[in-house]
Design a protein around this motif. Structure first.
Motif, PDB file in Angstrom:
ATOM      1  N   ASN A 203      -1.903 -11.820  -5.712  1.00 57.64           N
ATOM      2  CA  ASN A 203      -2.773 -10.675  -5.993  1.00 57.64           C
ATOM      3  C   ASN A 203      -3.748 -10.387  -4.860  1.00 57.64           C
ATOM      4  OD1 ASN A 203      -1.752  -9.983  -8.568  1.00 57.64           O
ATOM      5  ND2 ASN A 203      -2.845 -11.707  -9.458  1.00 57.64           N
ATOM      6  N   SER A 204      -3.659 -11.160  -3.785  1.00 56.50           N
ATOM      7  CA  SER A 204      -4.595 -10.954  -2.676  1.00 56.50           C
ATOM      8  C   SER A 204      -4.175  -9.758  -1.818  1.00 56.50           C
ATOM      9  CB  SER A 204      -4.676 -12.206  -1.795  1.00 56.50           C
ATOM     10  OG  SER A 204      -3.499 -12.373  -1.046  1.00 56.50           O
ATOM     11  N   GLU A 205      -5.165  -9.127  -1.229  1.00 59.15           N
ATOM     12  CA  GLU A 205      -4.925  -7.993  -0.335  1.00 59.15           C
ATOM     13  C   GLU A 205      -4.086  -8.424   0.867  1.00 59.15           C
ATOM     14  OE1 GLU A 205      -4.945  -4.214   1.339  1.00 59.15           O
ATOM     15  OE2 GLU A 205      -5.443  -4.845  -0.693  1.00 59.15           O
ATOM     16  N   GLU A 206      -4.339  -9.635   1.385  1.00 62.20           N
ATOM     17  CA  GLU A 206      -3.606 -10.112   2.558  1.00 62.20           C
ATOM     18  C   GLU A 206      -2.121 -10.294   2.244  1.00 62.20           C
ATOM     19  OE1 GLU A 206      -6.371 -11.419   1.363  1.00 62.20           O
ATOM     20  OE2 GLU A 206      -7.863 -11.434   2.973  1.00 62.20           O
ATOM     21  N   TYR A 207      -1.810 -10.823   1.077  1.00 63.28           N
ATOM     22  CA  TYR A 207      -0.414 -11.003   0.666  1.00 63.28           C
ATOM     23  C   TYR A 207       0.259  -9.635   0.537  1.00 63.28           C
ATOM     24  CZ  TYR A 207       3.562 -12.412  -2.290  1.00 63.28           C
ATOM     25  OH  TYR A 207       4.810 -12.620  -2.809  1.00 63.28           O
ATOM     26  N   ARG A 208      -0.387  -8.753  -0.207  1.00 60.09           N
ATOM     27  CA  ARG A 208       0.181  -7.422  -0.428  1.00 60.09           C
ATOM     28  C   ARG A 208       0.417  -6.697   0.892  1.00 60.09           C
ATOM     29  NH1 ARG A 208      -1.011  -2.569  -0.053  1.00 60.09           N
ATOM     30  NH2 ARG A 208      -3.192  -2.868   0.460  1.00 60.09           N
ATOM     31  N   ARG A 209      -0.575  -6.727   1.762  1.00 57.53           N
ATOM     32  CA  ARG A 209      -0.468  -6.004   3.031  1.00 57.53           C
ATOM     33  C   ARG A 209       0.569  -6.654   3.960  1.00 57.53           C
ATOM     34  NH1 ARG A 209       0.079  -1.746   5.503  1.00 57.53           N
ATOM     35  NH2 ARG A 209      -1.331  -1.210   7.181  1.00 57.53           N
ATOM     36  N   SER A 210       0.637  -7.982   3.943  1.00 55.79           N
ATOM     37  CA  SER A 210       1.616  -8.684   4.786  1.00 55.79           C
ATOM     38  C   SER A 210       3.038  -8.250   4.461  1.00 55.79           C
ATOM     39  CB  SER A 210       1.518 -10.204   4.591  1.00 55.79           C
ATOM     40  OG  SER A 210       0.286 -10.684   5.021  1.00 55.79           O
ATOM     41  N   ILE A 211       3.356  -8.228   3.180  1.00 52.61           N
ATOM     42  CA  ILE A 211       4.741  -7.885   2.811  1.00 52.61           C
ATOM     43  C   ILE A 211       4.984  -6.379   2.849  1.00 52.61           C
ATOM     44  CG2 ILE A 211       5.119 -10.009   1.534  1.00 52.61           C
ATOM     45  CD1 ILE A 211       4.703  -8.503  -1.044  1.00 52.61           C
ATOM     46  N   GLU A 212       3.908  -5.611   2.814  1.00 49.02           N
ATOM     47  CA  GLU A 212       4.050  -4.161   2.956  1.00 49.02           C
ATOM     48  C   GLU A 212       4.496  -3.808   4.377  1.00 49.02           C
ATOM     49  OE1 GLU A 212       0.699  -0.888   3.197  1.00 49.02           O
ATOM     50  OE2 GLU A 212       1.013  -1.520   1.111  1.00 49.02           O
ATOM     51  N   VAL A 213       3.869  -4.440   5.372  1.00 51.76           N
ATOM     52  CA  VAL A 213       4.200  -4.121   6.760  1.00 51.76           C
ATOM     53  C   VAL A 213       5.370  -4.946   7.294  1.00 51.76           C
ATOM     54  CG1 VAL A 213       1.909  -3.280   7.343  1.00 51.76           C
ATOM     55  CG2 VAL A 213       2.453  -5.670   7.721  1.00 51.76           C
ATOM     56  N   ARG A 214       5.638  -6.076   6.667  1.00 49.76           N
ATOM     57  CA  ARG A 214       6.764  -6.918   7.078  1.00 49.76           C
ATOM     58  C   ARG A 214       7.369  -7.536   5.814  1.00 49.76           C
ATOM     59  NH1 ARG A 214       8.397  -9.507  12.389  1.00 49.76           N
ATOM     60  NH2 ARG A 214       7.190  -7.753  13.048  1.00 49.76           N
ATOM     61  N   PRO A 215       8.262  -6.804   5.128  1.00 48.13           N
ATOM     62  CA  PRO A 215       8.831  -7.269   3.849  1.00 48.13           C
ATOM     63  C   PRO A 215       9.480  -8.653   3.914  1.00 48.13           C
ATOM     64  CG  PRO A 215       9.356  -4.962   4.189  1.00 48.13           C
ATOM     65  CD  PRO A 215       8.730  -5.456   5.468  1.00 48.13           C
ATOM     66  N   LYS A 216      10.024  -9.023   5.061  1.00 54.29           N
ATOM     67  CA  LYS A 216      10.676 -10.335   5.173  1.00 54.29           C
ATOM     68  C   LYS A 216       9.687 -11.494   5.040  1.00 54.29           C
ATOM     69  CE  LYS A 216      14.599  -8.813   7.919  1.00 54.29           C
ATOM     70  NZ  LYS A 216      15.350  -8.970   9.142  1.00 54.29           N
ATOM     71  N   LEU A 217       8.403 -11.220   5.178  1.00 52.21           N
ATOM     72  CA  LEU A 217       7.395 -12.266   5.041  1.00 52.21           C
ATOM     73  C   LEU A 217       7.250 -12.752   3.593  1.00 52.21           C
ATOM     74  CD1 LEU A 217       4.372 -11.283   7.320  1.00 52.21           C
ATOM     75  CD2 LEU A 217       5.804 -13.316   7.472  1.00 52.21           C
ATOM     76  N   LYS A 218       7.676 -11.954   2.622  1.00 50.76           N
ATOM     77  CA  LYS A 218       7.484 -12.328   1.223  1.00 50.76           C
ATOM     78  C   LYS A 218       8.120 -13.678   0.907  1.00 50.76           C
ATOM     79  CE  LYS A 218       8.097 -10.895  -3.574  1.00 50.76           C
ATOM     80  NZ  LYS A 218       8.072 -12.268  -4.021  1.00 50.76           N
ATOM     81  N   GLY A 219       9.378 -13.843   1.238  1.00 48.97           N
ATOM     82  CA  GLY A 219      10.059 -15.106   0.968  1.00 48.97           C
ATOM     83  C   GLY A 219       9.418 -16.265   1.705  1.00 48.97           C
TER      84      GLY A 219
END
Length: 128
Positions: free
Chosen positions: A88-104
């Motif tokens: 739920n953090s802004e950093e998590y959301r923004r990280s995967i928004e700009v680089r979706p492969k970072l989610k995994g």
């Protein structure tokens, strides 16, 4: 450890009592800080890809700090935030928004428990 479980408790001690005088002035007298500095240096090297993202500098710094903290928590086995707080953090959301492969990758770093006092139970089918 026995046939049914493994128990682990982290212990620490003050190394100063065991160091020679010359060693007390090096990185051994503050090993935690030494490891943190090593991680920081490594993170700066590996997070250079943030420069290629469409982010303002402040956002890059927040994401770099977030990923650095995630790496540290994973390494030491001590979760700083819960899984819910992370996702739920802004950093998590923004990280995967700009680089979706970072989610995994980020998800694989989540330490949602205290591994400093760990108890693992299992049923050993080979002993039956």
């Amino acid at each position: 450890m026995n046939d049914e479980q493994l128990c682990y408790t982290r212990h620490s001690f003050n190394m100063d009592d065991y160091l020679a005088p010359a060693e007390k002035h090096g990185h051994l007298n503050n090993y935690r800080q030494y490891l943190w500095d090593l991680f920081e240096q490594n993170n700066r090297y590996h997070l250079r890809y943030l420069d290629n993202m469409e982010l303002v500098d402040e956002e890059k710094a927040k994401i770099a700090r977030f990923l650095g903290d995630m790496h540290w928590d994973y390494f030491v086995g001590k979760g700083g935030m819960t899984k819910e707080q992370i996702i739920n953090s802004e950093e998590y959301r923004r990280s995967i928004e700009v680089r979706p492969k970072l989610k995994g990758y980020i998800d694989s770093l989540i330490v949602d428990s205290d591994n400093w006092n760990l108890k693992i139970n299992w049923k050993n089918k080979w002993l039956e």
